[in-house]
Design an enzyme around this catalytic site. Sequence first.
Site, PDB file in Angstrom:
ATOM      1  N   LYS A  41       0.864  -1.183   0.000  1.00  0.00           N
ATOM      2  CA  LYS A  41       0.000   0.000   0.000  1.00  0.00           C
ATOM      3  C   LYS A  41       0.900   1.232   0.000  1.00  0.00           C
ATOM      4  CE  LYS A  41      -3.812   2.027   2.718  1.00  0.00           C
ATOM      5  NZ  LYS A  41      -4.728   1.831   3.869  1.00  0.00           N
ATOM      6  N   SER A  67      -9.735   1.986   3.054  1.00  0.00           N
ATOM      7  CA  SER A  67      -8.871   2.751   2.190  1.00  0.00           C
ATOM      8  C   SER A  67      -7.847   1.905   1.430  1.00  0.00           C
ATOM      9  CB  SER A  67      -8.113   3.794   3.031  1.00  0.00           C
ATOM     10  OG  SER A  67      -7.241   3.142   3.943  1.00  0.00           O
ATOM     11  N   SER A 115     -10.002  -0.483   7.228  1.00  0.00           N
ATOM     12  CA  SER A 115      -9.444  -0.373   5.868  1.00  0.00           C
ATOM     13  C   SER A 115      -8.734  -1.588   5.302  1.00  0.00           C
ATOM     14  CB  SER A 115      -8.489   0.810   5.795  1.00  0.00           C
ATOM     15  OG  SER A 115      -9.237   1.988   5.680  1.00  0.00           O
TER      16      SER A 115
HETATM   17  N1  GLN Z   1     -13.157   4.359   6.587  1.00  0.00           N
HETATM   18  C1  GLN Z   1     -12.517   4.771   7.796  1.00  0.00           C
HETATM   19  C2  GLN Z   1     -12.063   6.210   7.663  1.00  0.00           C
HETATM   20  O1  GLN Z   1     -12.300   6.794   6.652  1.00  0.00           O
HETATM   21  C3  GLN Z   1     -11.366   3.873   8.114  1.00  0.00           C
HETATM   22  C4  GLN Z   1     -10.155   4.141   7.310  1.00  0.00           C
HETATM   23  C5  GLN Z   1      -9.014   3.264   7.672  1.00  0.00           C
HETATM   24  O2  GLN Z   1      -9.182   2.215   8.296  1.00  0.00           O
HETATM   25  N2  GLN Z   1      -7.831   3.702   7.300  1.00  0.00           N
HETATM   26  O3  GLN Z   1     -11.496   6.765   8.558  1.00  0.00           O
END
Ligand code: GLN
Length: 484
Positions: A76, A151, A175
């Site tokens: 990532k 994400s 995410s």
């Molecule tokens: N969807 C959540 C956010 O926008 C989690 C994102 C994540 O786990 N990095 O904060």
Amino acid sequence: MHNKTISELALGLRVGDFTSVELTRSYLDRVSKFNNELNSYITVCEESALQSAEIADRRIRAGEAEPLLGIPIAHKDIFCTEGVKTSCGSKMLDNFIAPYDAHVVSLFNQSGAVMLGKTNMDEFAMGSSNENSYYGPVHNPWKLEAVPGGSSGGSASAVAAGLCVAATGTDTGGSIRQPAAFCGITGLKPTYGRVSRYGMIAFASSLDQGGPMTRTAEDAAAMLQVMAGFDPRDSTSADQPVPDYMAGLGNDLSGLRIGVPKEYLGGGLDADIEASIQLALAEYTRMGAELVEISLPNAQLGVPTYYVVAPAECSSNLSRFDGVRYGYRCSDPKDLEDLYKRSRGEGFGPEVKRRIMIGTYALSAGYYDAYYLKAQKIRHLISDDFREAFKKVDVIMGPTAPSTAFGIGEKSDDPVTMYLSDIYTIAVNLAGLPGMSIPVKPVGGMPVGLQLIGNYFEEAKLLNVAHRLQQETGWHSATPAGFE
Ligand code: GLN
């Protein structure tokens, strides 16, 4: 070759069915064929990948047999990679070449894994759909008009479409698990502190955790084996022994007590998804496990609590991007204040700005007690719920996400609805527990994820429980049409 798992490919490499250079080449060919439609990768490292593959081939010929030696993976784009662009999905870091490797990246390099490239992601890991990337949305290989989740959407779609064998992801509120669910792959968020955050660009430091995204639980065990362990450069890294994650795979499940939170089934959950989850639970009881109804009464406070804690930490972490030291700098600043304002104003996207503003507000002197302090208290209540539950059960199971992958653009104008897609995953981060998502029976042709939650440092147990289901059912081996 691209439908094989890490252990199958490692065997092929060892017995000489193919070389790591051939394997790497075949993945690079798939990336150049499919990345235009999927947008899974931000950066492809063709030359360095082939070089590492050559080195791996030499080591294999010399008789070395580490599990990941010569295996092509992707990182990532939140993990710093020395000499390679590390953008975090943001215009702010579009010009940033990391001067060092994240701890996780150096561990994979030492293991002999081949890095194919850096995967797309929501800007600074803020999002649930991968639509917040400066590099454009990622597409779900199961349905190109659908989001891959976020994400870590680039990693999830790359693994699902066979554009790498496995990938790293990070999970602050879901995410790894939510995109794994949307793309029909296996994702593991380890216990907070299990995997070093050194060189992993910070979003919300008390919640962020890196982990593997793979085709199978067995592959997740192989990846975690490399990633896990104490790192003195991360002050929250856990100085705990790392068990042999492979050794426990295949253990019998009879007598396993599975807690099913009554708050996670029914309610806002799609009925077809609930049916898929029930089918998986029935499969577990057939294998000898026992279902126990439990309650996580404060779980519904997870999303509002998270959206105070995470933005608060992000507002502090992202203050380092000021146009002075590295990253984006606006042109012709009039003075220092103009430099700060315009560099940040032009470098960050709308969701990141929204979070910085919420966080700054929540931390401000007049509101700290009302928001941040209160959120920290609720965070304790949420952890206590899990602590109580784990007195009665060995693992907790429920859905990973309330729906299957939604359409690109469908929720992008409504942040609150978007935030709710992490309703089942967020409490796990607030408590710092390990969680996993594995594919179960699809709904309407789209993947569905079963979430497995374990007690602290019980990744080995989760991996075994996931692996047993994957041995009994074929749900995890389905591949998206068009990417066979
Ligand atoms: N969807 C959540 C956010 O926008 C989690 C994102 C994540 O786990 N990095 O904060």
